[in-house]
Design an enzyme around this catalytic site. Structure first.
Site, mmCIF file in Angstrom:
data_model
loop_
_atom_site.group_PDB
_atom_site.id
_atom_site.type_symbol
_atom_site.label_atom_id
_atom_site.label_comp_id
_atom_site.label_asym_id
_atom_site.label_seq_id
_atom_site.Cartn_x
_atom_site.Cartn_y
_atom_site.Cartn_z
ATOM 1 N N ASP A 66 0.812 -1.218 0.000
ATOM 2 C CA ASP A 66 0.000 0.000 0.000
ATOM 3 C C ASP A 66 0.844 1.265 0.000
ATOM 4 O O ASP A 66 2.067 1.219 0.158
ATOM 5 C CB ASP A 66 -0.970 -0.010 1.198
ATOM 6 C CG ASP A 66 -0.339 -0.547 2.474
ATOM 7 O OD1 ASP A 66 0.897 -0.567 2.567
ATOM 8 O OD2 ASP A 66 -1.090 -0.950 3.375
ATOM 9 N N ASP A 134 -7.584 -2.646 14.421
ATOM 10 C CA ASP A 134 -8.984 -2.897 14.053
ATOM 11 C C ASP A 134 -9.132 -4.121 13.142
ATOM 12 O O ASP A 134 -10.191 -4.351 12.572
ATOM 13 C CB ASP A 134 -9.593 -1.654 13.370
ATOM 14 C CG ASP A 134 -8.900 -1.299 12.048
ATOM 15 O OD1 ASP A 134 -7.904 -1.965 11.688
ATOM 16 O OD2 ASP A 134 -9.367 -0.358 11.376
ATOM 17 N N HIS A 136 -7.415 -4.698 10.363
ATOM 18 C CA HIS A 136 -7.162 -4.498 8.933
ATOM 19 C C HIS A 136 -5.898 -5.220 8.479
ATOM 20 O O HIS A 136 -4.976 -5.439 9.266
ATOM 21 C CB HIS A 136 -7.134 -3.005 8.553
ATOM 22 C CG HIS A 136 -5.950 -2.224 9.013
ATOM 23 N ND1 HIS A 136 -6.049 -0.933 9.488
ATOM 24 C CD2 HIS A 136 -4.623 -2.506 9.061
ATOM 25 C CE1 HIS A 136 -4.847 -0.471 9.797
ATOM 26 N NE2 HIS A 136 -3.962 -1.405 9.550
ATOM 27 N N GLU A 141 -9.882 -1.878 5.504
ATOM 28 C CA GLU A 141 -10.495 -1.604 6.802
ATOM 29 C C GLU A 141 -11.755 -2.465 6.981
ATOM 30 O O GLU A 141 -12.260 -3.031 6.012
ATOM 31 C CB GLU A 141 -10.861 -0.111 6.893
ATOM 32 C CG GLU A 141 -9.670 0.844 6.761
ATOM 33 C CD GLU A 141 -8.765 0.874 8.013
ATOM 34 O OE1 GLU A 141 -8.875 -0.019 8.879
ATOM 35 O OE2 GLU A 141 -7.943 1.811 8.101
HETATM 36 C C1 F6R Z 1 1.454 -1.602 6.130
HETATM 37 C C2 F6R Z 1 0.089 -2.106 6.245
HETATM 38 C C3 F6R Z 1 -0.680 -2.050 7.520
HETATM 39 C C4 F6R Z 1 0.144 -2.404 8.763
HETATM 40 C C5 F6R Z 1 -0.726 -2.322 10.008
HETATM 41 C C6 F6R Z 1 0.088 -2.528 11.267
HETATM 42 O O1 F6R Z 1 1.946 -1.777 4.808
HETATM 43 O O2 F6R Z 1 -0.422 -2.538 5.283
HETATM 44 O O3 F6R Z 1 -1.758 -2.943 7.429
HETATM 45 O O4 F6R Z 1 0.673 -3.687 8.627
HETATM 46 O O5 F6R Z 1 -1.348 -1.073 10.062
HETATM 47 O O6 F6R Z 1 0.971 -1.442 11.428
HETATM 48 P P1 F6R Z 1 2.162 -1.491 12.460
HETATM 49 O O7 F6R Z 1 3.114 -2.549 11.980
HETATM 50 O O8 F6R Z 1 2.804 -0.116 12.393
HETATM 51 O O9 F6R Z 1 1.575 -1.817 13.782
#
Ligand code: F6R
Length: 240
Positions: A66, A134, A136, A141
């Site tokens: 992403d 959450d 995701h 989301e």
């Molecule tokens: C990042 C991504 C997000 C993260 C998630 C956890 O490329 O796609 O889904 O993996 O938000 O973020 P962290 O690792 O910062 O807790």
């Protein structure tokens, strides 16, 4: 089916993730990569291994999950910059073999479709994932369709708050949209490696592993994938 590996903490999670990833760092392989805090320890181990053992990435391709919409790639918090700073600049991967979706352009949906077409030509051998508090995966989301392709999405309020720490703790600086691989895209990866550490992931981990397969918890769809390894530390596993 899930192969759940429980470890003590973030450092052990990163060691274990590297062990799994190492088998895929071979000529011709396609790696699906993620950003955020979770994979940094793994990337450090990949860099160290490259430096000490000469493990080469010359014939490896990568596709990231992403990118924020509207951030120039020169912005330090763009996922393009993150990947260069934490991994690409320290290994021998050719720039043209790396792919991060673009969050800039006239027609982001057309660019998203082109990104999926590239992945279809070079299917991902192992997709690395973190998980949002959450539930995701990538920026899919809660409520995102399980068959979604790569698309533009609004970030959930909780995600904007979680990511505030990267933007001077100023919520007004956090982008509100992202381009993300869809859940349908992610599910096509041959193998999935998800790492979850820290107490703020405990509920999402529980819902992913023990909950119903429901769009309310995007990661729960992984119950339907054949080859998923989940590495959880004690804090993230505390509700299992
Ligand atoms: C990042 C991504 C997000 C993260 C998630 C956890 O490329 O796609 O889904 O993996 O938000 O973020 P962290 O690792 O910062 O807790």
């Amino acid at each position: 089916m899930f192969n759940v590996i429980k470890v003590k903490d973030y450092e052990e999670a990163s060691d274990k993730a590297f062990e799994v990833m190492k088998d895929f760092i071979k000529p011709g392989k396609v790696l699906g990569l993620a950003t955020g805090s979770t994979p940094i320890g793994l990337y450090q181990r990949m860099v160290k291994d490259h430096e000490e053992n000469g493990t080469s990435y010359k014939e490896i391709k990568t596709f990231n999950l992403d990118e924020y919409v509207g951030l120039p790639i020169s912005h330090p918090e763009s996922y393009y910059a993150f990947m260069h700073r934490n991994l690409f600049d320290h290994i021998d991967i050719p720039e043209e073999n790396t792919h991060v979706p673009s969050g800039l352009g006239e027609d982001l949906e057309a660019q998203a479709a082109a990104y999926d077409a590239m992945i279809a030509k070079d299917p991902v051998d192992i997709q690395l994932l973190g998980i949002g508090s959450d539930g995701h995966i990538a920026f899919n989301e809660p409520g995102t369709a399980f068959d979604s392709p790569t698309h533009v999405t609004d970030l959930a309020e909780s995600t904007i708050k979680d990511n505030c720490r990267f933007f001077d703790n100023d919520i007004s600086k956090v982008p509100t949209q992202a381009v993300t691989q869809g859940i349908g895209t992610i599910m096509k990866a041959k193998n999935i490696l998800l790492i979850a550490t820290g107490a703020n992931k405990a509920q999402a981990v529980k819902d992913m592993i023990n909950g119903p397969v429901d769009e309310a918890c995007p990661a729960s769809i992984l119950q339907k994938h054949d080859n998923v390894t989940i590495i959880v530390d004690e804090a993230a596993a505390s509700l299992l």
